[in-house]
Structure formats: C-alpha cells, structure tokens
Design a protein around this motif. Structure first.
Motif, PDB file in Angstrom:
ATOM      1  N   ARG A   1     -29.783 -10.989 -74.222  1.00 17.31           N
ATOM      2  CA  ARG A   1     -29.991 -12.287 -74.478  1.00 17.31           C
ATOM      3  C   ARG A   1     -29.274 -13.228 -73.833  1.00 17.31           C
ATOM      4  N   PHE A   2     -29.765 -14.574 -73.726  1.00 17.65           N
ATOM      5  CA  PHE A   2     -29.320 -15.739 -73.034  1.00 17.65           C
ATOM      6  C   PHE A   2     -28.919 -16.685 -74.242  1.00 17.65           C
ATOM      7  N   HIS A   3     -27.657 -16.819 -74.279  1.00 17.48           N
ATOM      8  CA  HIS A   3     -27.338 -17.725 -75.436  1.00 17.48           C
ATOM      9  C   HIS A   3     -26.014 -18.134 -75.222  1.00 17.48           C
ATOM     10  N   PRO A   4     -25.494 -19.719 -75.465  1.00 16.05           N
ATOM     11  CA  PRO A   4     -24.255 -20.113 -75.155  1.00 16.05           C
ATOM     12  C   PRO A   4     -23.245 -19.562 -75.990  1.00 16.05           C
ATOM     13  N   ASP A   5     -23.542 -18.842 -77.205  1.00 18.38           N
ATOM     14  CA  ASP A   5     -22.603 -18.236 -78.171  1.00 18.38           C
ATOM     15  C   ASP A   5     -22.429 -16.494 -77.819  1.00 18.38           C
ATOM     16  N   VAL A   6     -22.822 -16.240 -76.813  1.00 18.80           N
ATOM     17  CA  VAL A   6     -22.747 -14.755 -76.787  1.00 18.80           C
ATOM     18  C   VAL A   6     -21.348 -14.369 -76.396  1.00 18.80           C
ATOM     19  N   THR A   7     -20.867 -13.308 -76.949  1.00 20.79           N
ATOM     20  CA  THR A   7     -19.611 -12.591 -76.661  1.00 20.79           C
ATOM     21  C   THR A   7     -19.729 -11.173 -76.570  1.00 20.79           C
ATOM     22  N   LEU A   8     -18.653 -10.749 -76.089  1.00 22.20           N
ATOM     23  CA  LEU A   8     -18.516  -9.382 -75.868  1.00 22.20           C
ATOM     24  C   LEU A   8     -18.503  -8.727 -77.210  1.00 22.20           C
ATOM     25  N   GLU A   9     -17.746  -8.879 -78.156  1.00 24.19           N
ATOM     26  CA  GLU A   9     -17.922  -8.418 -79.637  1.00 24.19           C
ATOM     27  C   GLU A   9     -19.403  -8.439 -79.946  1.00 24.19           C
ATOM     28  N   GLU A  10     -19.831  -9.619 -79.876  1.00 17.60           N
ATOM     29  CA  GLU A  10     -21.603  -9.626 -80.206  1.00 17.60           C
ATOM     30  C   GLU A  10     -22.257  -8.515 -79.838  1.00 17.60           C
ATOM     31  N   VAL A  11     -22.060  -8.495 -78.431  1.00 17.24           N
ATOM     32  CA  VAL A  11     -23.017  -7.527 -77.350  1.00 17.24           C
ATOM     33  C   VAL A  11     -22.708  -6.002 -77.901  1.00 17.24           C
ATOM     34  N   MET A  12     -21.256  -5.823 -78.154  1.00 17.36           N
ATOM     35  CA  MET A  12     -20.985  -4.555 -78.708  1.00 17.36           C
ATOM     36  C   MET A  12     -21.498  -4.134 -79.878  1.00 17.36           C
TER      37      MET A  12
ATOM     38  N   LEU B   1     -36.209   7.988 -81.800  1.00 20.85           N
ATOM     39  CA  LEU B   1     -36.556   7.773 -80.302  1.00 20.85           C
ATOM     40  C   LEU B   1     -35.442   8.597 -79.657  1.00 20.85           C
ATOM     41  N   PRO B   2     -36.026   8.978 -78.143  1.00 22.03           N
ATOM     42  CA  PRO B   2     -35.246   9.674 -77.381  1.00 22.03           C
ATOM     43  C   PRO B   2     -34.341   8.665 -76.451  1.00 22.03           C
ATOM     44  N   TYR B   3     -33.754   7.886 -77.095  1.00 28.01           N
ATOM     45  CA  TYR B   3     -32.741   6.928 -76.556  1.00 28.01           C
ATOM     46  C   TYR B   3     -31.369   6.764 -77.076  1.00 28.01           C
ATOM     47  N   GLY B   4     -30.397   6.260 -76.632  1.00 30.15           N
ATOM     48  CA  GLY B   4     -29.139   5.859 -77.050  1.00 30.15           C
ATOM     49  C   GLY B   4     -29.191   4.174 -77.258  1.00 30.15           C
ATOM     50  N   GLY B   5     -28.096   3.768 -77.511  1.00 30.09           N
ATOM     51  CA  GLY B   5     -28.233   2.334 -77.628  1.00 30.09           C
ATOM     52  C   GLY B   5     -27.282   1.492 -76.685  1.00 30.09           C
ATOM     53  N   ALA B   6     -27.957   0.277 -76.258  1.00 28.25           N
ATOM     54  CA  ALA B   6     -27.198  -0.500 -75.125  1.00 28.25           C
ATOM     55  C   ALA B   6     -27.586  -2.023 -75.407  1.00 28.25           C
ATOM     56  N   LYS B   7     -26.893  -2.911 -74.967  1.00 36.97           N
ATOM     57  CA  LYS B   7     -27.277  -4.378 -74.952  1.00 36.97           C
ATOM     58  C   LYS B   7     -26.661  -5.322 -73.970  1.00 36.97           C
ATOM     59  N   GLY B   8     -26.954  -6.355 -73.729  1.00 40.74           N
ATOM     60  CA  GLY B   8     -26.868  -7.092 -72.566  1.00 40.74           C
ATOM     61  C   GLY B   8     -26.998  -8.563 -73.003  1.00 40.74           C
ATOM     62  N   GLY B   9     -26.029  -9.480 -72.406  1.00 42.95           N
ATOM     63  CA  GLY B   9     -26.040 -10.973 -72.494  1.00 42.95           C
ATOM     64  C   GLY B   9     -25.683 -11.632 -71.603  1.00 42.95           C
ATOM     65  N   ILE B  10     -26.011 -12.998 -71.438  1.00 47.32           N
ATOM     66  CA  ILE B  10     -25.141 -14.172 -70.541  1.00 47.32           C
ATOM     67  C   ILE B  10     -24.840 -15.188 -71.498  1.00 47.32           C
ATOM     68  N   ARG B  11     -23.432 -15.604 -71.265  1.00 41.63           N
ATOM     69  CA  ARG B  11     -23.257 -16.913 -72.266  1.00 41.63           C
ATOM     70  C   ARG B  11     -23.711 -18.158 -71.352  1.00 41.63           C
ATOM     71  N   VAL B  12     -24.922 -18.409 -71.665  1.00 41.30           N
ATOM     72  CA  VAL B  12     -25.843 -19.538 -71.094  1.00 41.30           C
ATOM     73  C   VAL B  12     -26.677 -20.154 -71.984  1.00 41.30           C
ATOM     74  N   ASP B  13     -26.845 -21.596 -71.665  1.00 38.89           N
ATOM     75  CA  ASP B  13     -28.062 -22.408 -72.521  1.00 38.89           C
ATOM     76  C   ASP B  13     -29.103 -22.312 -71.620  1.00 38.89           C
ATOM     77  N   PRO B  14     -30.130 -21.310 -71.678  1.00 39.14           N
ATOM     78  CA  PRO B  14     -31.311 -21.543 -70.654  1.00 39.14           C
ATOM     79  C   PRO B  14     -32.056 -22.789 -70.869  1.00 39.14           C
ATOM     80  N   LYS B  15     -31.815 -23.303 -71.895  1.00 44.44           N
ATOM     81  CA  LYS B  15     -32.782 -24.730 -72.121  1.00 44.44           C
ATOM     82  C   LYS B  15     -32.213 -25.579 -71.023  1.00 44.44           C
ATOM     83  N   LYS B  16     -30.806 -25.507 -70.451  1.00 46.74           N
ATOM     84  CA  LYS B  16     -30.208 -26.412 -69.617  1.00 46.74           C
ATOM     85  C   LYS B  16     -30.272 -26.252 -68.151  1.00 46.74           C
ATOM     86  N   LEU B  17     -31.085 -25.084 -67.933  1.00 47.53           N
ATOM     87  CA  LEU B  17     -31.383 -24.724 -66.521  1.00 47.53           C
ATOM     88  C   LEU B  17     -32.875 -25.078 -66.243  1.00 47.53           C
TER      89      LEU B  17
END
Length: 424
Positions: free
Chosen positions: A82-93, A108-124
């Motif tokens: 996710r690209f969002h200005p409020d992304v934090t490590l705890e949220e991604v955890m 499903l034969p998966y584990g769990g992961a997640k990623g993010g950047i603290r950025v407002d994509p609307k401003k790019l």
C-alpha cells in the motif's frame, strides 16, 4: 518502531495491538499447539528501506518503505503493497499477520506478508510514482520472489504498479518473472476475475451468513464504508441480489438515501476526484452520522480500526461484513457479540482477493489461463467450504466466527511449524 517498543509490546490502540489480542483469545482452543503461539506474535522478518528518488523539479525526496514477512511455515509470503501517507511499521506488521491467518483460513499454500511506503501517491506525477515503485522494488528485491514472497495490489496500488514491480524485479534477475507479483494486467500474466475478487468474496460470505441468519437479501438495507474496488463491487453484487444500498462513505464524505442509492450513477462519480459527495442522488451528511444510518448489513471496507466501541453500540446492523482488514477493534467486537450482531471477520470475508491471486500465481507457473466463469466457480467453492468449516467450529465451541476463524487458521499454521521443527 521506537526503542521502547518490542513486537509483544505495541503502541496503544495500534493495529498490531489488535492482532495480538485476537491471538490471545484463540489460545484456549489450540490444545498442545499452544506452546508454539509465540511464533504468531513475532514477524519472521521486517525490512525498513529508504526510497530516494529525483522529483520532476530536480529535488531529491526520500520516502520510507517496509516489507514484513510474518510467517512462512505454510508457504511463500503473500500480501499487498500500500502507498499511503499514514503507513507505519506496526500497521504493516499487523497486515502481514492478518495475511498469515487469512491464507491459512482458506487453506491456501501461503504464509503472510505485507508492504508499504509512507507516501501520498496523489501528490506524485506518473513518472515520480514509477520511480518510487521501481526503487522500492529494488530495495525489497533481496527478500521477494516467486517462491519466497509475492506482493500484490492494496490501498492506492493497482495493476500498473504491479507491472512496474514485475519489470523491475525481472530486470534485476535477468529474466521475466511473472509470478513475482499478482494483480498484474491481463497481458502480463494477470488473471481474469482478480479485480472484483475481494468484493465478490464479501458478497459470497455475506450471502451465506444472511441465509443462516434468516435475513432475506431482497429489500435488505446496506451501508458501505469505503467505496473503492472492494466496497463498490460488493455493493453492486448485493444490489443485483435485491438489496438496497442506503449509505456510502468514501474519502470525500458520506451520502445517504433511505430509498436506495442509484449505483449505476454513483459508482462512476465516486471514481472521479470529486468523489461520492458530488453525487446528487442522496443527502450529504457528516461522516459520523454514517454509523447512525438504519441498516441490516454494514460493510466496513475502508481502513482498520473504524468500528470503535462507541460505534458498535449504536449501529443498527444485524450483520457486519469486514471488507477491510482489521476494521473492528477488540472492545467493539465484544459489544457487537453481546448485542447479537454477527460479524464475518476480515480474514475470511475479504479473502477472495488472495484466493484469486493464488489462481493467478498458479496460472503463471503453468502458462495456462482459465476463463472467468471457471475462476468464479473455483473462488465461490473455496470461500464457501472455508466459511462452512469455520461456522461448524464456531457452533462446536460456542464462540464467535472471528475466534473460530483464528482457531482453524492458527491450528494449521502452528501444526506446520511443529512438524517442520526448528532449524538449526
């Protein structure tokens, strides 16, 4: 994370804290596997990366990015970016942990992961967005891959973002690796049915829950918070089944019409910059009044932590379908249970997206693609089988669907952990 914060001591009211409370509640149902429960309280790996890019005006900007792999006992990590200005490590955890539970809940034969950047994509600009995406992909490239960790779209990311991620990873490994991400455009190895899969999963589980409650969807009043890909698709499918969408809330505000909102007109308008509040077929009300709207079914499909204790006390809904990840705080969960409101939890309700992501991943490896009807049949079958098993578990132990979902999922995760053992 601050120096005072550890994995098991989260900041107050954080998504990670909510997840830890959910795990604690399932311990009594794990039997001998409970000795492994601390495994679920600590991410396997958390990566923080600097994402520097040159902006269009020549400035150098730095953004903070994350990729967390929570648990991979059952297979490669799987989870969105996710690209969002409020992304934090705890949220991604927390989001990575919910993915661990989600993939196990639908087996499903998966584990769990997640990623993010603290950025407002609307401003790019589009070029700046591409630069951020490619640099981030290069930085996390050391831990992702078709057999290790497979990203996907999430908040403010889409098929184009996934195409850039796939291309960047492919260039770095020297060969086209379509299976490194899912949610790609069709002509790059994407799957039919993927775009609507999460919303469809909300509808399928909601339809079955309504049937079990004796709630007729024809004429049922529905309020939807979050009107992006998940909320709007779910709303469309419920409307086709005869339900009435009486309230919608998006990032621009809340629009209400007790007689029903015209989705054919509302959805295109909601996708413009002006958003849902520019729709003329309803009344615009303050956002907090959304929770006061008379409804039979409530679909929180925005961000986490939206159903607080105060909101849980006043909603008139008989059924809550969690289209978002972690939208209900634990205290609110208890209040809803006491009031007899059935909650279909996020880790099963919105699992349609990751299920079709799995289909996409499988199709990429075989280079053989299914038609959309086959995908929807397979999706519906997996979702229904998973929900029925969880419902039986809830009935057996006289527990909520959320606790039952965690009981089923955590047993599968910890059984895999136990049977694999510890290395070295």
């Amino acid at each position: 994370m601050s120096e005072k914060l550890s994995f098991v001591n989260p900041t107050p009211n954080s998504p990670w804290g909510t997840y830890l409370q959910q795990v604690d509640r399932v311990v009594p149902y794990l039997g001998g596997l409970a000795k492994w429960v601390e495994t679920l309280k600590r991410p396997k790996r958390a990566l923080i990366v600097d994402v520097p890019i040159e902006m269009d005006d020549g400035r150098i900007a730095h953004y903070e990015g994350y990729r967390v792999q929570h648990n991979m006992s059952r297979g490669p990590g799987k989870g969105g970016v996710r690209f969002h200005p409020d992304v934090t490590l705890e949220e991604v955890m927390a989001l990575s942990a919910w993915m661990t539970v989600k993939t196990a809940a639908v087996n499903l034969p998966y584990g769990g992961a997640k990623g993010g950047i603290r950025v407002d994509p609307k401003k790019l600009s589009l070029k700046e967005l591409e630069k951020v995406t490619r640099r981030y992909t290069s930085e996390i490239g050391i831990i992702i891959g078709p057999h290790t960790d497979i990203p996907a779209p999430d908040v403010n990311t889409n098929g184009q973002i996934m195409a850039w991620m796939m291309d960047t990873y492919s260039m770095n490994v020297g060969g086209t690796a379509t299976g490194v991400v899912t949610g790609k455009p069709l002509h790059l190895g994407g799957s039919l049915g993927r775009v609507k899969a999460t919303g469809r999963g909300v509808f399928v589980t909601g339809r079955e829950a309504a049937r079990r409650l004796g709630l007729d969807l024809r004429g049922a009043r529905i309020a939807v918070q979050g009107f992006g890909n998940v909320g709007s698709v779910a709303a469309e499918l419920f409307a086709e089944a005869g339900a009435i969408i009486v309230a919608v809330q998006d990032h621009t505000g809340t629009v209400v019409n007790e007689k029903g909102l015209d989705l054919e007109k509302l959805i295109p308008i909601s996708r413009t910059v002006a958003g849902a509040v520019s729709f003329k077929g309803g009344d615009v009300v303050p956002n907090e009044q959304f929770w006061d709207v008379a409804c039979d079914i409530l679909i929180p499909a925005a961000l986490e932590g939206q159903i607080t204790a105060a909101r849980a006390k006043k909603t008139s809904a008989k059924l809550v379908l969690e289209g978002a990840n972690g939208p209900t705080v634990p205290e609110a969960d208890d209040i809803l249970a006491e009031r007899g409101v059935l909650v279909v939890p996020d880790v099963i309700c919105n699992a349609g997206g990751v299920t079709v992501s799995y289909f996409e991943w499988v199709q990429d490896f075989s280079s053989f693609f299914w038609d959309e009807d086959e995908i929807n049949v397979r999706l519906d079958r997996i979702m229904m089988n998973a929900l029925n098993h969880i419902w039986d578990t809830a009935d057996k132990h006289k527990i909520t669907l959320r606790t039952a979902t965690y009981a089923v999922a955590c047993e599968r995760i910890l059984m895999a952990r136990q049977e694999r053992g510890l290395y070295p």
